[in-house]
Design a protein around this motif. Structure first.
Motif, PDB file in Angstrom:
ATOM      1  N   HIS A  52       0.856  -1.178   0.000  1.00 24.17           N
ATOM      2  CA  HIS A  52       0.000   0.000   0.000  1.00 24.17           C
ATOM      3  C   HIS A  52       0.896   1.233   0.000  1.00 24.17           C
ATOM      4  CE1 HIS A  52      -3.441  -2.549   0.964  1.00 24.17           C
ATOM      5  NE2 HIS A  52      -2.648  -3.166   1.812  1.00 24.17           N
ATOM      6  N   GLU A  53       0.451   2.272  -0.682  1.00 28.41           N
ATOM      7  CA  GLU A  53       1.251   3.494  -0.744  1.00 28.41           C
ATOM      8  C   GLU A  53       0.453   4.660  -0.188  1.00 28.41           C
ATOM      9  OE1 GLU A  53       4.264   3.135  -4.453  1.00 28.41           O
ATOM     10  OE2 GLU A  53       2.194   3.560  -4.936  1.00 28.41           O
ATOM     11  N   VAL A  54       1.113   5.485   0.633  1.00 29.52           N
ATOM     12  CA  VAL A  54       0.487   6.680   1.188  1.00 29.52           C
ATOM     13  C   VAL A  54       1.378   7.861   0.844  1.00 29.52           C
ATOM     14  CG1 VAL A  54      -0.286   7.835   3.268  1.00 29.52           C
ATOM     15  CG2 VAL A  54      -0.543   5.366   3.064  1.00 29.52           C
ATOM     16  N   ALA A 138       3.977  -6.002   9.755  1.00 32.04           N
ATOM     17  CA  ALA A 138       4.031  -5.061   8.644  1.00 32.04           C
ATOM     18  C   ALA A 138       5.388  -4.379   8.601  1.00 32.04           C
ATOM     19  CB  ALA A 138       2.932  -4.016   8.781  1.00 32.04           C
ATOM     20  N   VAL A 139       5.730  -3.892   7.420  1.00 27.90           N
ATOM     21  CA  VAL A 139       6.951  -3.127   7.223  1.00 27.90           C
ATOM     22  C   VAL A 139       6.538  -1.765   6.686  1.00 27.90           C
ATOM     23  CG1 VAL A 139       9.104  -2.965   5.934  1.00 27.90           C
ATOM     24  CG2 VAL A 139       8.307  -5.186   6.719  1.00 27.90           C
ATOM     25  N   VAL A 140       7.002  -0.699   7.330  1.00 25.37           N
ATOM     26  CA  VAL A 140       6.719   0.639   6.836  1.00 25.37           C
ATOM     27  C   VAL A 140       8.009   1.237   6.303  1.00 25.37           C
ATOM     28  CG1 VAL A 140       5.983   2.960   7.460  1.00 25.37           C
ATOM     29  CG2 VAL A 140       4.844   0.996   8.482  1.00 25.37           C
ATOM     30  N   CYS A 169       3.160  -4.347   3.443  1.00 27.52           N
ATOM     31  CA  CYS A 169       4.158  -3.292   3.280  1.00 27.52           C
ATOM     32  C   CYS A 169       3.434  -1.973   3.047  1.00 27.52           C
ATOM     33  CB  CYS A 169       5.068  -3.620   2.110  1.00 27.52           C
ATOM     34  SG  CYS A 169       6.317  -2.362   1.839  1.00 27.52           S
ATOM     35  N   VAL A 170       3.792  -0.965   3.813  1.00 30.17           N
ATOM     36  CA  VAL A 170       3.199   0.357   3.635  1.00 30.17           C
ATOM     37  C   VAL A 170       4.321   1.325   3.302  1.00 30.17           C
ATOM     38  CG1 VAL A 170       1.771   2.142   4.636  1.00 30.17           C
ATOM     39  CG2 VAL A 170       1.483  -0.215   5.392  1.00 30.17           C
ATOM     40  N   ALA A 183       1.142  -1.252  -6.473  1.00 27.92           N
ATOM     41  CA  ALA A 183       0.509  -1.193  -5.159  1.00 27.92           C
ATOM     42  C   ALA A 183      -0.954  -1.616  -5.239  1.00 27.92           C
ATOM     43  CB  ALA A 183       0.618   0.210  -4.598  1.00 27.92           C
ATOM     44  N   GLU A 184      -1.447  -2.217  -4.169  1.00 20.31           N
ATOM     45  CA  GLU A 184      -2.843  -2.617  -4.082  1.00 20.31           C
ATOM     46  C   GLU A 184      -3.726  -1.363  -3.950  1.00 20.31           C
ATOM     47  OE1 GLU A 184      -4.145  -5.748  -4.061  1.00 20.31           O
ATOM     48  OE2 GLU A 184      -6.184  -5.037  -3.708  1.00 20.31           O
ATOM     49  N   THR A 185      -3.325  -0.483  -3.041  1.00 18.00           N
ATOM     50  CA  THR A 185      -4.044   0.791  -2.919  1.00 18.00           C
ATOM     51  C   THR A 185      -3.027   1.917  -2.851  1.00 18.00           C
ATOM     52  OG1 THR A 185      -4.017   0.760  -0.512  1.00 18.00           O
ATOM     53  CG2 THR A 185      -5.930  -0.224  -1.574  1.00 18.00           C
TER      54      THR A 185
END
Lengths: 270, 499
Positions: A52-54, A138-140, A169-170, A183-185
């Motif tokens: 996921h990407e923010v 999770a890994v950020v 993974c974020v 990325a999924e989202t």
């Protein structure tokens, strides 16, 4: 048809089924965010064991984006350890992650290991290593600016590694423009104002203007979410604020960069 | 030891001692001219006007001696320095590996000689006895019990005692070590002190002074010597792999695992490169060791330079501890913790221990000191059990990201004495404050600081866009003074951002 042919056909069909196993949305391990509309759009929540990407488009949005990442990381880890890999430059430019603040958001600081990577390349290498370790929740990756090394190939590798190990993974990208990836989202997050209230009432709970700009398995959208520190869930804000309605029939492919620049300008004037 | 200079030109090394240039070392050609150590440089110039003079460099000398000691590690792990130009090697139990004491000494001296050093060596039961012998002649080997017989006829200077003591003994008419040993011990002690008597006894083999090795002796050592030097990565990797298996086999017999591992690469030209790897928990699997060193070799800034090849690779383990065998698959929790520790070890081997951190709470109200970062490799277990203060309020009172160095902001207007600003400029952007809460007054810890630091008033503020900041005023109004003791406006800083 001869027996041999039937067999070949059956084998090929089986192969295709296996390849498409991940596309089968019903079987994905999803975790609800808590925000009803967002969960509906996401068909149940964020997918575990993927990327996921923010994005915080500008440095001053980093607080809100970090809050959102902390929230979804809390939801995705489910009590397992969290590895937070940050590039040294982010700490200098946007502040270092403060454990007391994270603890106040409801995360358990005992389950967080921080890696200080000198540059993006080191961070990405450590991240790839960490994604293979299924003891993690999770890994950020906390990265700054455009990261040349994180191209389509790298993001594909990350997605595959996450799928194999089940570790989510974020990517928290500060001061960067969204680009094509697997990325999924993909989210763009900025701060939203606290609802009007009496001066003696408590204010300042994380209220975030989150925009889902890519969703591999569904629609996109834009919501104002409030992070509830006690429940560890995202919720609708008590006082709804007007938000520019997102087009419902948006294609779920990654939008081109030019379009995004337009969006960004639009957000600033909103 | 000294540099062997084959040319006949006299050369001296000089250094400034008590405000005069003196000779500290010289070659054979210079000695033949009648020069000696301690002579003023001016005298030497008078004897031979065109003599070559070099400045002494004690630091480089010490480094060279250290490098030679590194090289000597191949014979025994117990090598001690005897400055300014000596080395002690404890070869107890090692000599037979090289074909006996005589062969070992011959091999060591020949190799050093080839590298351009003049060597004088001796083997004896005590270190001081060996040193005394080596100062007089090269190549003596004394059997146990024969020490006193061997050193008796030697002149006194070979003992290596203080110049003043030797002069005093000479004046008393004592020329050889035997002369001194013949006198009553108490006479000598009364005149020259117990230190000298102890030295004398050790030289005679009557007492031993343990040498202090440069490095602590590792618990386990395995090594591989090559008849031909190796230089390719593939051979080095497979050798390390084989050594790791040998090391594990040796440790397994005693049920041990290692937390500190060292790989030493001995180059044919005498350079030794040591690469260390540490782990958070004792390692008892060869794949783990293999992987650790692969990460380490991959990540070092200056890669392993084989030069003309390595003729020996050694793997040693220290900080070993007993490993409790766990049936890991039944208890998934323990298994997960082990996996996490193994990951932390791998990352630490790659990028350094100080970059992989866990946090512990500290009982301090200063925001900068409220948490302590420690290397995860050693404190992971402690961090997992740390007691963090319980959360009190629904809204966070501490920022999510904090600046290591608070950034100064420009405040146009803030009401005296303790109101938040109406607006402020941070990073060239104006933020209009719509909401604020505070002050939260935090006094500095006076018991730490040298001089008094101003009290901070912290405010939680939200601007028009909804961004929340943690800002503070450094000092109270009417408290801050400049160097001329004039009252000045306190400065404002932003210390962190909230979500």
């Amino acid at each position: 048809m001869t027996d041999v042919r039937t067999n070949t056909l059956a084998r090929l069909r089986g192969g295709i089924e296996r390849i498409e196993a991940h596309a089968d949305t019903a079987r994905l391990d999803r975790v609800a965010l808590g925000h009803a509309e967002a969960d509906a759009t996401l068909q149940g929540g964020l997918v575990r064991g993927t990327l996921h990407e923010v994005f915080a488009l500008e440095t001053r949005q980093v607080g809100a984006a970090t809050g959102f990442v902390a929230g979804i990381a809390q939801r995705l880890t489910a009590g397992r350890p969290l590895l937070w890999i940050r590039q040294d430059f982010v700490a200098r430019e946007a502040g270092a992650l403060a454990m007391s603040g994270l603890a106040e958001l409801g995360l358990d600081p005992r389950r967080i290991v921080l890696v200080q990577a000198a540059d993006a390349e080191m961070a990405l290498r450590v991240g790839a290593d960490a994604l293979a370790c299924d003891a993690l929740g999770a890994v950020v990756l906390d990265l700054w600016g455009e990261v040349r090394q994180f191209d389509l190939v790298a993001s594909r590798k990350y997605t595959l590694a996450a799928q194999t190990s089940g570790v989510s993974c974020v990517m928290l990208r500060t001061s960067a423009l969204p680009a094509i990836s697997t990325a999924e989202t993909r989210w763009v997050v900025q701060a939203a104002r606290s609802p009007p209230s009496a001066p003696w009432e408590a204010w300042g709970a994380p209220i975030l203007d989150t925009q889902l700009i890519r969703n591999r398995h569904g629609q996109t959208g834009r919501w104002i979410m409030e992070w509830k520190c006690d429940e560890c869930l995202f919720r609708e804000t008590a006082h709804s604020q007007p938000v520019a309605a997102a087009p419902a029939d948006r294609p779920h492919q990654a939008p081109a960069l030019l379009e995004l620049r337009g969006t960004r300008r639009g957000q600033r004037s909103a | 030891m000294g540099n062997a200079l084959h040319d006949t030109k006299p050369l001296i090394i000089a250094a400034k001692e008590s405000n005069a240039w003196q000779i500290t070392a010289l070659n054979d050609a210079a000695a033949k001219l009648g020069l000696e150590i301690g002579l003023p440089l001016a005298n030497a110039r008078a004897v031979c006007p065109d003599i070559d003079v070099c400045d002494a460099d004690p630091v480089a000398d010490a480094e060279l001696l250290n490098a030679i000691a590194d090289w000597c590690d191949r014979f025994t792990p117990l090598v001690a320095l005897d400055p300014p130009h000596g080395l002690f090697l404890d070869i107890t139990g090692c000599a037979h590996l090289f074909g006996g004491e005589a062969t070992l000494m011959k091999q060591l001296c020949a190799t050093l000689h080839r590298q351009g050093f003049i060597v004088s060596a001796a083997i004896a039961g005590t270190s001081i006895c060996a040193r005394t012998l080596s100062r007089y002649a090269h190549g003596r080997i004394v059997a146990a019990g024969d020490e006193s017989k061997a050193v008796m006829p030697l002149p006194l200077y070979a003992l290596g005692a203080d110049d003043a003591i030797i002069r005093g003994l000479r004046r008393a008419g004592l020329r050889t070590i035997g002369d001194v040993a013949g006198r009553g011990r108490h006479e000598i002690t009364a005149r020259f002190g117990t230190a000298f008597t102890a030295l004398l006894e050790q030289a005679l083999g009557q007492g031993d002074n343990p040498i202090s090795p440069r490095k602590p002796l590792p618990d386990y050592i395995v090594e591989k010597r090559f008849p031909e030097p190796v230089a390719t990565d593939a051979v080095i990797a497979s050798t390390l792999n084989a050594l790791a298996r040998m090391l594990i086999a040796a440790m397994e017999k005693q049920g041990k695992g290692a937390r500190h591992l060292e790989a030493s690469f001995f180059r044919t030209d005498g350079v030794v490169r040591v690469i260390a790897a540490q782990t958070g928990q004792a390692v008892n699997r060869s794949e783990v060791i293999d992987r650790l060193f692969r990460e380490r070799l991959d990540a070092i800034a200056d890669p392993l330079d084989p030069g003309f090849g390595f003729d020996m690779i050694r793997l040693s383990a220290s900080h070993t501890e007993i490993v409790v065998q766990q049936q890991s698959d039944l208890d998934t929790n323990i298994h997960a913790n082990d996996e996490l520790l193994a990951l932390v070890d791998r990352i630490a081997a790659r990028i350094g221990m100080r970059r992989v951190l866990i946090y512990l709470p500290v009982d301090s109200h200063l925001p900068e000191r409220a948490v302590m970062a420690l290397p995860a490799q050693h404190h992971l277990a402690a961090a997992m059990q740390a007691a963090w203060p319980a959360r009190e309020d629904d809204t966070p009172l501490r920022p999510l990201r904090m600046f290591e160095q608070p950034e100064q902001i420009k405040v146009d207007h803030a009401e005296v004495p303790d109101k938040p600003p109406k607006s402020f400029t941070w990073r060239r952007m104006e933020h209009v404050v719509l909401r604020a809460e505070g002050p939260e007054r935090i006094a500095m810890e006076w018991w730490r600081a040298q001089e008094q630091q101003p009290t901070r008033d912290y405010f939680r503020v939200e601007d028009k866009q909804g961004q929340r900041f943690w800002i503070y005023r450094d000092g109270l109004y009417g408290e801050i003074r400049d160097k001329e003791n004039e009252l000045i406006e306190p400065k404002w800083f932003v210390h962190g951002v909230f979500a």
